[in-house]
Design a protein around this motif. Sequence first.
Motif, mmCIF file in Angstrom:
data_model
loop_
_atom_site.group_PDB
_atom_site.id
_atom_site.type_symbol
_atom_site.label_atom_id
_atom_site.label_comp_id
_atom_site.label_asym_id
_atom_site.label_seq_id
_atom_site.Cartn_x
_atom_site.Cartn_y
_atom_site.Cartn_z
ATOM 1 N N ASP A 108 0.810 -1.214 0.000
ATOM 2 C CA ASP A 108 0.000 0.000 0.000
ATOM 3 C C ASP A 108 0.846 1.267 0.000
ATOM 4 O OD1 ASP A 108 0.933 0.240 2.607
ATOM 5 O OD2 ASP A 108 -0.992 -0.175 3.547
ATOM 6 N N CYS A 109 2.162 1.118 -0.217
ATOM 7 C CA CYS A 109 3.064 2.265 -0.326
ATOM 8 C C CYS A 109 4.078 1.981 -1.424
ATOM 9 C CB CYS A 109 3.764 2.535 1.001
ATOM 10 S SG CYS A 109 4.741 4.060 1.008
ATOM 11 N N TRP A 110 4.067 2.806 -2.460
ATOM 12 C CA TRP A 110 4.885 2.610 -3.647
ATOM 13 C C TRP A 110 5.946 3.711 -3.690
ATOM 14 C CZ3 TRP A 110 3.257 -1.581 -6.719
ATOM 15 C CH2 TRP A 110 2.025 -2.129 -6.338
ATOM 16 N N ILE A 111 7.207 3.321 -3.520
ATOM 17 C CA ILE A 111 8.307 4.271 -3.400
ATOM 18 C C ILE A 111 9.205 4.138 -4.627
ATOM 19 C CG2 ILE A 111 10.228 5.053 -1.967
ATOM 20 C CD1 ILE A 111 8.859 3.506 0.368
ATOM 21 N N PHE A 112 9.477 5.275 -5.278
ATOM 22 C CA PHE A 112 10.256 5.267 -6.510
ATOM 23 C C PHE A 112 11.478 6.164 -6.387
ATOM 24 C CE2 PHE A 112 5.951 4.231 -7.708
ATOM 25 C CZ PHE A 112 6.064 3.306 -8.735
ATOM 26 N N ASP A 113 12.613 5.656 -6.832
ATOM 27 C CA ASP A 113 13.747 6.518 -7.138
ATOM 28 C C ASP A 113 13.334 7.391 -8.325
ATOM 29 O OD1 ASP A 113 16.527 7.423 -7.214
ATOM 30 O OD2 ASP A 113 16.691 6.187 -9.009
ATOM 31 N N LEU A 114 14.092 8.437 -8.585
ATOM 32 C CA LEU A 114 13.763 9.365 -9.666
ATOM 33 C C LEU A 114 14.563 9.074 -10.928
ATOM 34 C CD1 LEU A 114 12.184 12.116 -10.328
ATOM 35 C CD2 LEU A 114 14.399 13.198 -9.853
ATOM 36 N N ASP A 115 15.832 9.473 -10.926
ATOM 37 C CA ASP A 115 16.647 9.422 -12.140
ATOM 38 C C ASP A 115 16.932 7.992 -12.579
ATOM 39 O OD1 ASP A 115 17.192 12.232 -12.793
ATOM 40 O OD2 ASP A 115 18.186 12.275 -10.845
ATOM 41 N N ASN A 116 16.777 7.759 -13.873
ATOM 42 C CA ASN A 116 17.028 6.464 -14.500
ATOM 43 C C ASN A 116 16.096 5.369 -13.995
ATOM 44 O OD1 ASN A 116 19.098 7.711 -15.894
ATOM 45 N ND2 ASN A 116 20.694 6.977 -14.519
ATOM 46 N N ALA B 138 1.530 13.035 -9.396
ATOM 47 C CA ALA B 138 1.419 11.592 -9.148
ATOM 48 C C ALA B 138 1.895 11.163 -7.769
ATOM 49 C CB ALA B 138 2.208 10.829 -10.219
ATOM 50 N N PHE B 139 2.677 12.012 -7.092
ATOM 51 C CA PHE B 139 3.316 11.603 -5.841
ATOM 52 C C PHE B 139 2.966 12.560 -4.718
ATOM 53 C CE2 PHE B 139 5.825 10.075 -9.401
ATOM 54 C CZ PHE B 139 5.956 8.734 -9.098
ATOM 55 N N GLU B 140 2.768 12.014 -3.528
ATOM 56 C CA GLU B 140 2.361 12.853 -2.403
ATOM 57 C C GLU B 140 3.529 13.631 -1.810
ATOM 58 O OE1 GLU B 140 2.243 10.737 1.800
ATOM 59 O OE2 GLU B 140 0.969 9.644 0.398
ATOM 60 N N LEU C 74 12.958 8.114 6.198
ATOM 61 C CA LEU C 74 11.811 8.091 5.285
ATOM 62 C C LEU C 74 10.615 7.415 5.939
ATOM 63 C CD1 LEU C 74 10.560 8.251 2.340
ATOM 64 C CD2 LEU C 74 11.574 5.984 1.987
ATOM 65 N N CYS C 75 10.840 6.258 6.517
ATOM 66 C CA CYS C 75 9.743 5.489 7.111
ATOM 67 C C CYS C 75 9.180 6.177 8.349
ATOM 68 C CB CYS C 75 10.212 4.084 7.455
ATOM 69 S SG CYS C 75 10.618 3.073 6.005
ATOM 70 N N THR C 76 10.058 6.736 9.174
ATOM 71 C CA THR C 76 9.609 7.384 10.399
ATOM 72 C C THR C 76 8.838 8.662 10.093
ATOM 73 O OG1 THR C 76 11.463 6.491 11.665
ATOM 74 C CG2 THR C 76 10.352 8.417 12.573
ATOM 75 N N ARG C 77 9.412 9.486 9.244
ATOM 76 C CA ARG C 77 8.816 10.791 8.954
ATOM 77 C C ARG C 77 7.473 10.664 8.259
ATOM 78 N NH1 ARG C 77 12.663 15.228 6.335
ATOM 79 N NH2 ARG C 77 13.739 14.631 8.268
ATOM 80 N N HIS C 78 7.316 9.629 7.434
ATOM 81 C CA HIS C 78 6.103 9.515 6.626
ATOM 82 C C HIS C 78 5.236 8.327 7.020
ATOM 83 C CE1 HIS C 78 7.635 12.780 4.211
ATOM 84 N NE2 HIS C 78 8.792 12.137 4.142
ATOM 85 N N ASP C 79 5.508 7.785 8.215
ATOM 86 C CA ASP C 79 4.678 6.729 8.799
ATOM 87 C C ASP C 79 4.472 5.577 7.820
ATOM 88 O OD1 ASP C 79 3.190 5.545 10.810
ATOM 89 O OD2 ASP C 79 1.307 6.469 10.173
ATOM 90 N N ILE C 80 5.577 5.057 7.324
ATOM 91 C CA ILE C 80 5.556 3.958 6.355
ATOM 92 C C ILE C 80 5.837 2.643 7.071
ATOM 93 C CG2 ILE C 80 6.733 2.964 4.345
ATOM 94 C CD1 ILE C 80 7.371 5.869 3.500
ATOM 95 N N ASP C 81 4.998 1.659 6.824
ATOM 96 C CA ASP C 81 5.253 0.294 7.283
ATOM 97 C C ASP C 81 6.075 -0.393 6.200
ATOM 98 O OD1 ASP C 81 5.262 -2.373 7.936
ATOM 99 O OD2 ASP C 81 3.086 -2.577 8.104
#
Length: 221
Positions: free
Chosen positions: A9-17, A130-132, A154-161
């Motif tokens: 339920d959480c989709w994390i993407f790098d940017l470049d390439n 597209a991204f929050e 990243l996980c702590t600041r944005h409450d990601i499991d």
Amino acid sequence: MRADLAHIDCWIFDLDNTLYPAKADLFGLIDIKMGEYIQALLGCDPAEARRVQKAYFLEHGTTLAGLMRDHGTDPHDFLDYVHDISLDRIVADHALIDHIAALPGRRLIFTNGDAAYARRVLDRLGLSDAFEMIHDIHACAYVPKPDPAGYAALCTRHDIDPGRAIFFEDMARNLRPAKALGMTTVWVNNGSEAGHVDAHADFIDYETDDLTPFLAALYGE
């Protein structure tokens, strides 16, 4: 959604390439700007500037990290200079836009670049909405991927499991800390410079050379 990823339920993407093909070679333009910056900083010739740049990149994850450690480089000054490039080499992939919009749950960017540059790239790709959020090098206190601290922040600041998150990245070594936290990992192996360094099946769950068909396949397309 395919069964093996139905828990995400959480989709994390790098940017470049990752969100655009490595063959666009924006980094080629950024490399030129980095070389100019290092030449001016150190008073060296282009060959020495390139040696310093690549050594820092391989040792520290970014050229900036090495310059900050050894020369006290101001990160804002450096990033503003090296990211002042044309983005004409990249274009919107409308299929990719649709596939990302269809992903269930949250969508985030995690990049070793800065948010200002990331927003320019996303706008050029048609992905500006597209991204929050963008978790950038400033948010990581200038400690780049693959240092685990940035992933934890990243996980702590944005409450990601992490157990319900998936991370897409073109640099294989940057997937190791994500996997250690419990994330599902996808290596976008599309020809990035040093993208294969330290690659190992232990921390790579999926591999693709093109993000668009990979996302299409999530829905059986």
